[in-house]
Design a protein around this motif. Structure first.
Motif, short mmCIF file in Angstrom:
data_model
loop_
_atom_site.label_atom_id
_atom_site.label_comp_id
_atom_site.label_asym_id
_atom_site.label_seq_id
_atom_site.Cartn_x
_atom_site.Cartn_y
_atom_site.Cartn_z
N VAL A 62 0.92 -0.93 0.11
CA VAL A 62 0.29 0.08 0.15
C VAL A 62 1.08 1.21 0.04
O VAL A 62 1.25 2.12 -0.93
CB VAL A 62 -0.78 -0.06 1.33
CG1 VAL A 62 -2.13 1.47 1.45
CG2 VAL A 62 -1.52 -1.16 1.13
N GLY A 63 1.83 1.09 0.53
CA GLY A 63 2.83 2.45 1.04
C GLY A 63 3.66 2.33 -0.62
O GLY A 63 3.47 3.95 -1.11
N GLU A 64 4.03 1.53 -1.40
CA GLU A 64 4.47 1.45 -2.43
C GLU A 64 3.65 2.65 -3.81
O GLU A 64 3.82 3.49 -4.46
CB GLU A 64 4.96 -0.17 -2.78
CG GLU A 64 6.45 0.11 -2.06
CD GLU A 64 6.76 -1.50 -2.93
OE1 GLU A 64 6.43 -2.25 -3.59
OE2 GLU A 64 7.81 -1.52 -2.55
N TYR A 65 2.45 2.68 -3.45
CA TYR A 65 1.75 2.77 -4.70
C TYR A 65 1.18 3.90 -3.91
O TYR A 65 0.86 4.78 -5.74
CB TYR A 65 -0.36 1.41 -4.19
CG TYR A 65 -1.02 2.46 -5.05
CD1 TYR A 65 -0.99 2.26 -6.44
CD2 TYR A 65 -1.46 3.14 -4.09
CE1 TYR A 65 -2.32 2.78 -6.80
CE2 TYR A 65 -3.05 4.06 -4.76
CZ TYR A 65 -3.10 3.72 -6.76
OH TYR A 65 -4.08 4.46 -7.16
N ALA A 77 -4.61 7.47 13.43
CA ALA A 77 -3.39 7.02 12.63
C ALA A 77 -3.22 6.91 11.12
O ALA A 77 -4.15 6.81 10.50
CB ALA A 77 -3.36 5.04 12.98
N VAL A 78 -2.14 8.13 11.15
CA VAL A 78 -1.83 7.88 9.43
C VAL A 78 -0.56 7.72 9.10
O VAL A 78 -0.16 6.81 9.21
CB VAL A 78 -2.47 9.37 9.55
CG1 VAL A 78 -3.24 9.91 9.63
CG2 VAL A 78 -0.96 10.08 10.01
N ILE A 79 -0.73 7.05 7.58
CA ILE A 79 0.58 6.30 6.90
C ILE A 79 0.31 7.34 6.11
O ILE A 79 0.59 7.98 5.42
CB ILE A 79 -0.46 5.36 6.52
CG1 ILE A 79 1.10 4.50 5.83
CG2 ILE A 79 -0.59 5.23 5.42
CD1 ILE A 79 1.53 3.19 4.57
N SER A 80 2.81 7.66 5.89
CA SER A 80 3.19 8.29 5.82
C SER A 80 3.47 7.73 4.36
O SER A 80 3.68 6.64 3.78
CB SER A 80 4.46 8.45 6.19
OG SER A 80 5.43 9.44 5.20
N SER A 81 2.92 8.35 2.97
CA SER A 81 3.61 8.07 1.63
C SER A 81 4.69 8.01 1.15
O SER A 81 5.07 7.52 0.11
CB SER A 81 2.30 8.83 0.97
OG SER A 81 2.58 10.03 0.40
N ILE A 82 5.51 8.15 1.90
CA ILE A 82 7.06 8.49 1.94
C ILE A 82 7.33 7.33 2.51
O ILE A 82 8.41 6.96 1.88
CB ILE A 82 7.46 9.88 1.86
CG1 ILE A 82 6.60 11.21 1.36
CG2 ILE A 82 9.03 10.12 1.25
CD1 ILE A 82 6.66 11.19 -0.48
N ASN A 85 2.20 6.27 -7.17
CA ASN A 85 0.62 7.66 -7.32
C ASN A 85 -0.34 8.48 -6.98
O ASN A 85 -1.29 9.07 -7.62
CB ASN A 85 0.02 6.10 -7.82
CG ASN A 85 0.09 4.92 -8.49
OD1 ASN A 85 0.38 5.01 -10.05
ND2 ASN A 85 0.84 3.80 -8.34
N VAL A 86 -0.32 9.17 -5.94
CA VAL A 86 -0.60 10.07 -5.16
C VAL A 86 0.63 11.28 -4.38
O VAL A 86 1.41 11.64 -4.48
CB VAL A 86 -1.63 9.29 -3.40
CG1 VAL A 86 -2.69 8.79 -4.30
CG2 VAL A 86 -0.75 9.49 -3.03
N ASP A 87 -0.66 12.31 -3.80
CA ASP A 87 0.34 13.10 -3.61
C ASP A 87 0.97 13.13 -2.40
O ASP A 87 0.79 12.38 -1.64
CB ASP A 87 -0.36 14.45 -3.07
CG ASP A 87 -0.79 14.92 -5.18
OD1 ASP A 87 -0.53 15.21 -5.75
OD2 ASP A 87 -1.56 15.76 -4.38
N GLU A 88 2.00 13.62 -1.98
CA GLU A 88 3.14 12.57 -1.08
C GLU A 88 2.16 13.97 0.46
O GLU A 88 1.37 14.69 0.43
CB GLU A 88 4.14 14.33 -0.76
CG GLU A 88 5.02 13.82 0.61
CD GLU A 88 6.19 14.62 0.10
OE1 GLU A 88 7.26 15.31 1.76
OE2 GLU A 88 6.84 15.30 -1.49
N GLY A 89 2.00 13.26 1.76
CA GLY A 89 1.12 13.81 2.31
C GLY A 89 1.02 12.04 3.89
O GLY A 89 1.06 11.21 3.77
#
Length: 237
Positions: A159-162, A212-217, A166-170
């Motif tokens: 999920v993180g790799e996707y 909880a949130v996940i970092s897209s980076i 594919n999405v904005d950093e955040g």
């Protein structure tokens, strides 16, 4: 009785009869997508078999396979199973003899913004809507989904790799909160945390940060107030 040609060009019902030891039959409904006549769909393949005698047996294989949503059948006996319904404007190689069918109840529909992560058999949809937790859950529920449960390293990584590609950093909400009991984070499926990927020192927000949130980076998690972030739903089958 003949049906109008325009209707016939849109849909063809294929009825699958599964005969058990008691000779009872179960009826399933499949729709033929004429757009994919004589084309080879070679992406998102769950499995393929080369000795399938009829399209009915191909459909039976799909019915017996978790997450199968569509099939392609070639008159040479090749049967391919897919987890998704492909959009009509998809482009695949020309190859005579192929016929494609999908189940109207198949949930991971690419043209509706869903994404199939093949390695972990997961259907997700990222929603760019900054809402409070109750609205986030409602938005997922309306899709027949829930906030994504990242309870394994593989799910978290894929999920993180996707997100990264594919999405904005955040930061994106996942289905993990300590709303019910401060300090005890629980997944949307009701299970306690086993695998975790918290940033060092997290969670540290106390009663102010219950989601909880996940970092897209980095693919790591932080606790966060339950409002103001985009989020990820996972489709339930």
């Amino acid at each position: 009785m003949q049906c109008p040609s325009s209707r016939c060009m849109r849909l063809l019902a294929v009825f699958l009869c599964c005969i058990s030891s008691t000779l009872s039959c179960e009826l399933s409904y499949w729709v033929r997508n004429f757009v994919f006549d004589d084309v080879t769909i070679n992406t998102h393949v769950i499995s393929s078999a080369s000795d399938v005698t009829t399209v009915f047996y191909c459909a039976m294989k799909c019915k017996e396979t978790p997450f199968c949503g569509s099939i392609s059948y070639n008159d040479d006996g090749t049967c391919r199973l897919y987890p998704v319904v492909f959009p009509n404007d998809a482009t695949f190689p020309h190859s005579p003899g192929w016929r494609h069918f999908f189940s109207p109840t198949a949930g991971c529909i690419l043209e509706q913004g869903y994404v199939w992560l093949n390695r972990i058999n997961l259907c997700i949809k990222v929603l760019i809507e900054k809402e409070v937790l109750s609205d986030v859950r409602n938005s997922c529920s309306q899709l027949g989904a829930r906030l994504v449960v990242l309870d394994t390293k593989e799910k978290n990584t894929d999920v993180g790799e996707y997100l990264k590609a594919n999405v904005d950093e955040g930061m994106y909400f996942i289905g993990l909160t300590d709303v019910q009991q401060e300090g005890r984070f629980v997944w949307e499926n009701g299970k306690d945390v086993g695998f975790s990927n918290w940033v060092r020192g997290e969670p540290n927000g106390g009663t102010r940060e219950n989601c909880a949130v996940i970092s897209s980076i980095t693919y790591q998690w932080k606790d966060y107030p339950c409002r103001g972030c985009n989020f990820i739903c996972e489709k339930l089958f």
